[in-house]
Write a protein that holds these residues in place. Structure first.
Motif, PDB file in Angstrom:
ATOM      1  N   ALA A 198       0.922  -1.610  -0.193  1.00 57.99           N
ATOM      2  CA  ALA A 198       0.134  -0.738   0.001  1.00 57.99           C
ATOM      3  C   ALA A 198       0.887   1.416   0.170  1.00 57.99           C
ATOM      4  N   PHE A 199       2.223   0.905   0.397  1.00 56.99           N
ATOM      5  CA  PHE A 199       2.576   2.552   0.496  1.00 56.99           C
ATOM      6  C   PHE A 199       3.145   2.812  -1.130  1.00 56.99           C
ATOM      7  N   ASN A 200       3.525   1.611  -1.477  1.00 56.71           N
ATOM      8  CA  ASN A 200       4.413   1.929  -2.754  1.00 56.71           C
ATOM      9  C   ASN A 200       3.590   1.938  -3.626  1.00 56.71           C
ATOM     10  N   GLU A 233       3.026  -6.865  -4.255  1.00 58.81           N
ATOM     11  CA  GLU A 233       3.642  -7.366  -2.862  1.00 58.81           C
ATOM     12  C   GLU A 233       1.586  -8.118  -2.004  1.00 58.81           C
ATOM     13  N   LEU A 234       0.897  -6.590  -2.391  1.00 61.28           N
ATOM     14  CA  LEU A 234      -1.552  -6.591  -2.013  1.00 61.28           C
ATOM     15  C   LEU A 234      -1.028  -8.171  -3.166  1.00 61.28           C
ATOM     16  N   GLU A 235      -0.319  -8.104  -4.081  1.00 65.00           N
ATOM     17  CA  GLU A 235      -1.036  -9.549  -4.564  1.00 65.00           C
ATOM     18  C   GLU A 235      -0.783 -11.194  -3.864  1.00 65.00           C
ATOM     19  N   ARG A 236       0.535 -11.102  -4.045  1.00 66.59           N
ATOM     20  CA  ARG A 236       1.005 -11.723  -2.561  1.00 66.59           C
ATOM     21  C   ARG A 236       0.563 -12.228  -1.376  1.00 66.59           C
ATOM     22  N   GLY A 237      -0.138 -10.913  -1.210  1.00 67.82           N
ATOM     23  CA  GLY A 237      -0.397 -11.143   0.337  1.00 67.82           C
ATOM     24  C   GLY A 237      -2.511 -11.536   0.103  1.00 67.82           C
ATOM     25  N   LEU A 253      -6.792  -4.151  -3.335  1.00 66.90           N
ATOM     26  CA  LEU A 253      -6.708  -3.826  -4.775  1.00 66.90           C
ATOM     27  C   LEU A 253      -7.653  -3.734  -5.443  1.00 66.90           C
ATOM     28  N   LEU A 254      -8.953  -4.132  -5.196  1.00 66.54           N
ATOM     29  CA  LEU A 254     -10.370  -3.612  -5.456  1.00 66.54           C
ATOM     30  C   LEU A 254      -9.954  -1.824  -5.398  1.00 66.54           C
ATOM     31  N   GLY A 255     -10.356  -1.459  -4.382  1.00 65.96           N
ATOM     32  CA  GLY A 255     -10.166   0.563  -4.388  1.00 65.96           C
ATOM     33  C   GLY A 255      -9.139   0.697  -5.371  1.00 65.96           C
ATOM     34  N   GLY A 269      -7.788   0.205 -14.562  1.00 66.49           N
ATOM     35  CA  GLY A 269      -7.472  -0.907 -13.115  1.00 66.49           C
ATOM     36  C   GLY A 269      -7.775  -1.824 -13.980  1.00 66.49           C
ATOM     37  N   ASP A 270      -7.258  -2.714 -13.326  1.00 71.56           N
ATOM     38  CA  ASP A 270      -6.883  -4.391 -14.196  1.00 71.56           C
ATOM     39  C   ASP A 270      -8.397  -5.267 -14.062  1.00 71.56           C
TER      40      ASP A 270
END
Length: 628
Positions: A198-200, A233-237, A253-255, A269-270
């Protein structure tokens, strides 16, 4: 760590964890998981009730209760709710801090010269570090919302810096600890990947002038890979099945994919990833208001407005406990109606927001009035009176949020005054809002949608062109050039780039005829730059975008344009220079990248160095589309 107490005249050493909490870590995490399940199944009060009794003793209960109060505050923007959430999170930070690792001076100095043994940290200490970072981030956001003073900004900035340092420490723990015998690793890992990701993502979206403010409190860095790395990183989480913070990774990720990219106008957006997340979580929470909301939002950004209306209505009706959530649905339903030219229905949803929501009544009032202006020829005398009264009320409804007046409210006030200055009429007011909120890209997903809006613009242009020169008002060219900006923006997505270019160049060439709407010219330049980017003329696109950024100041909604320019220049830079290689540690600094001097500015831009929160890139990077 031990704290001393005195009992019967003798010193008694009590373990800190036993002193502050009678609940073990595993039970606390299990209750946090249960509260999360309650929350996403619309049992909001049950979730809060489960967390409240232990919030002043247990780190996970403190984090959970603080998060629920934070969500309530940001949905209502009620000063009382904000104050309550701040106090709750302040307590949560203090609770987490009790469990954190306390280093002696010798240990702190030793960290500079030798590797830290993270295996010596207890489970309570590592989870406390993570919960502390999460609470501090929420607390910092609310500090910015509290008031407009410089002290509040600095306090919030320092909290974000402290939060960043905690996440940095958590990353080192994740990488440096032996997890072979720890079944709870996935809970810790999902939280670290969520925070660092989220920081990135957040830093990658900020324009340079905002980053300069953050540099004052210690942030700096190259942002070339931060977006892709943050998403990675968010996807890995998210893929850590069964982890406590997996659902939070999903929400971030949705946001990003369904809201932030479209509101800021920074990228596409993906939608495939968004659909994957929704398919997964709607199985877990089939009636959950939040995931039903995002399912509706997905249909909206696809241009399926009728289906989106249906799904937003389902989300709206899924719960009655949090009325503030209904307001989010009303907002989205209003836009669905405006985008599909159902202006009467859009007016009704805007009126609901005006009556019920506390966020920005000036914005709601103007949106209601702008929809009425689109139906001017069919309004009854009573409705015309209502329109006048609504417009007249807007200046008095303006407020200060997050310490300053909202740009959209300033825009609404300016337009309300204009309404009376030109005989109680506005030109294409609701369509102007579509453009301001970056909605043309969404309209373009379905040809029939953009064609419907295009026909309304063409009809208004014909009306304006019939007005004789001696009958034109002083705002004639403001209206005429606005119609050309909207027309060109539609044509750009209707496979007519040359006609679109003519519209934008016409606006720039008539700049001196504009009385008030000076924002039209830099936005026309932005659209020209985007056309050139699509045509793969990268250098000319960069020149025009730099010109728009550097040579126009003080116009309406300036920050929105800067977000879009910033993102497009980053895309051009990436295409021109290629991906940069970085080290394996996401918290290490990147090599500096020189920036080419702007042809429209006599000064050259410097290089960027720093130690911002970065993550390692994948070895096989995806190609970048030239479609903005």
């Amino acid at each position: 760590m031990a704290n001393n107490d005195v009992e019967n005249g003798e010193e008694v050493f009590v373990d800190a964890a036993e002193e502050v909490c009678g609940m073990d870590l595993s039970t606390a995490m299990e209750e946090a998981r249960l509260a999360c399940s309650y929350f996403f199944n619309n049992r909001f009060e049950e979730a809060r009730t489960l967390m409240r009794p232990w919030a002043h003793k247990s780190m996970y209960h403190g984090l959970g209760y603080g998060t629920f109060m934070y969500l309530q505050a940001i949905m209502t923007f009620d000063p009382k709710d904000i104050e309550t959430a701040i106090e709750t999170l302040k307590q949560s930070v203090e609770v987490c801090n009790r469990f954190r690792r306390k280093n002696t001076i010798g240990e702190s100095l030793g960290k500079m010269v030798k590797k830290v043994d993270y295996n010596s940290f207890t489970k309570e200490e590592i989870h406390a570090e993570l919960c502390y970072a999460e609470c501090l981030l929420l607390r910092a956001v609310l500090t910015f919302m509290e008031d407009e003073t410089l002290i509040s900004f600095l306090k919030g900035g320092m909290k974000i810096r402290a939060c960043y340092q905690s996440y940095k420490e958590c990353w080192y723990i994740l990488e440096g600890r032996d997890w072979s015998k720890d079944a709870d690793k996935m809970h810790f890992e999902s939280g670290v990947r969520m925070g660092v990701g989220a920081f990135n993502l957040m830093i990658s979206q900020l324009p340079q002038k905002i980053l300069k403010l953050l540099e004052f409190v210690g942030f700096s860095g190259n942002k070339s890979c931060q977006k892709s790395l943050g998403l990675s990183e968010l996807e890995r989480g998210f893929h850590l099945e069964g982890s406590l913070r997996r659902v939070l990774c999903a929400l971030v990720l949705l946001g990003y994919h369904l809201i932030a990219t479209y509101v800021l106008g920074t990228s596409e957006g993906d939608l495939v990833m968004a659909q994957t997340i929704l398919d997964d979580h709607l199985k877990l929470y089939p009636n959950g208001a939040w995931f039903l909301f995002f399912a509706a939002r997905l249909e909206y950004v696809k241009g399926n407005f009728d289906l989106a209306i249906e799904k937003y209505t389902t989300s709206l009706n899924s719960q009655n406990e949090w009325r503030q959530f209904h307001h989010l649905c009303y907002w989205e339903l209003m836009w669905c109606c405006i985008m599909s030219a159902q202006f009467k229905e859009g007016e009704e949803y805007a009126d609901k927001l005006l009556q019920e929501s506390k966020w920005s009544k000036a914005t709601y009032a103007y949106q209601k009035a702008s929809c009425m202006c689109m139906r001017m020829d069919e309004l009854t005398p009573a409705e015309k009176q209502e329109l006048s009264e609504t417009m007249r009320s807007i200046p008095g409804l303006k407020q200060r949020i997050a310490g300053k007046s909202l740009p959209v409210e300033k825009f609404a006030v300016k337009k309300s005054l204009r309404f009376f200055a030109q005989g109680e009429r506005l030109c294409l007011s609701a369509l102007e809002l579509i453009y301001a909120w970056n909605g043309i890209k969404i309209l373009a997903k379905k040809y029939e949608n953009i064609e419907k809006i295009y026909s309304i613009i063409e009809r208004e242009l014909r009306r304006l062109e019939k007005i004789r020169a001696d009958n034109r008002s002083e705002y004639y060219y403001d209206d005429y050039l606005l119609a050309n900006l909207l027309k060109g923006s539609c044509l750009a997505y209707m496979n007519s780039p040359l006609q679109a270019e003519e519209c934008f160049k016409f606006i720039v060439s008539n700049e001196k005829k504009i009385k008030e709407d000076t924002y039209l010219v830099p936005n026309a330049l932005l659209e020209l730059g985007l056309l050139l980017l699509r045509a793969n003329d990268l250098e000319q696109s960069r020149i025009i975008l730099e010109h728009a950024k550097n040579n126009y100041k003080g116009y309406s909604l300036e920050s929105r344009l800067h977000f879009r320019v910033h993102a497009t220049l980053n895309k051009i830079s990436t295409l021109q220079k290629g991906s940069q290689s970085v080290g394996s540690n996401p918290m290490d600094s990147y090599p500096s990248i020189s920036r080419s001097p702007s042809p429209c500015h006599s000064k050259t831009s410097g290089t960027t160095n720093g130690t911002g929160p970065h993550l390692k890139p994948t070895k096989n990077g995806k190609s970048i589309s030239t479609h903005p």
